[in-house]
Design an enzyme around this catalytic site. Structure first.
Site, short mmCIF file in Angstrom:
data_model
loop_
_atom_site.label_atom_id
_atom_site.label_comp_id
_atom_site.label_asym_id
_atom_site.label_seq_id
_atom_site.Cartn_x
_atom_site.Cartn_y
_atom_site.Cartn_z
CD GLU A 30 73.28 102.19 41.62
OE1 GLU A 30 73.90 101.52 40.80
OE2 GLU A 30 73.68 103.31 42.02
CB ALA B 235 72.68 105.38 50.63
CB CYS B 236 71.65 100.51 52.66
SG CYS B 236 71.95 98.90 53.41
CB CYS C 79 68.77 93.68 39.11
SG CYS C 79 70.32 93.32 39.96
CD GLU D 19 68.55 92.04 34.82
OE1 GLU D 19 68.65 93.29 34.84
OE2 GLU D 19 69.47 91.31 35.19
CB CYS E 179 73.47 89.70 38.75
SG CYS E 179 71.91 89.84 39.66
CB CYS F 67 68.66 88.80 37.66
SG CYS F 67 68.51 90.45 38.39
#
Length: 145
Positions: free
Chosen positions: A56, A58-59, A65, A67, A99, A102
């Site tokens: 992850e 912050a933006c 992901c 995958e 998702c 992905c």
């Protein structure tokens, strides 16, 4: 693009190794915002496994992901022919599912390879990329323009 081949029937030992690798990859997840760790393990046709975790930022839009991390690692080392990917999370009531982004990235490398979606208790379901993204847009569609 990888050549389209039927989804391989994996040996039970291969499946268990893939499932262990995706669980292990989940431990490296960087998810300080969602607190939702995800791990993936990608199996190439020649038996090599590439793992990935979600990362992850912050933006939020700049995160990646698990995958796609695994796929990008494989591509960066010259591998483009995949037979399976396994995905792990801490989701208890449902099997973790890739998702849409992905699914589209997976589709770039064929439609007939296996996606193992797991639960923390070790149970899983398997679908092909085609089943997860029917009527998809892929590399061959660009030749029709």
């Amino acid at each position: 693009m990888a050549q389209e081949r039927p989804a391989c029937a994996l040996e039970p030992e291969q499946i268990q190794r893939l499932l262990r690798c995706c669980q292990e990859a989940k431990k490296s997840a960087y998810c300080p915002y969602s607190h939702f760790p995800v791990g993936a393990a990608l199996l190439t046709r020649d038996g090599r496994i590439f793992s990935g975790c979600n990362v992850e930022n912050a933006c939020y839009a700049l995160g990646n992901c698990a995958e796609r991390t695994a796929i990008q690692k494989a591509i960066s080392e010259g591998y483009k022919d995949f037979q399976a990917i396994a995905i792990a999370s801490d989701l208890k009531d449902d099997f973790i599912s890739p998702c849409g982004a992905c699914r589209q990235v997976m589709r770039e490398f064929g439609t007939n390879w296996a996606v193992f979606m797991t639960k923390p208790d070790g149970t899983y379901i398997t679908k092909t990329v085609q089943e997860l993204l029917p009527a998809s847009f892929g590399p061959q569609d660009l030749h029709n323009i």
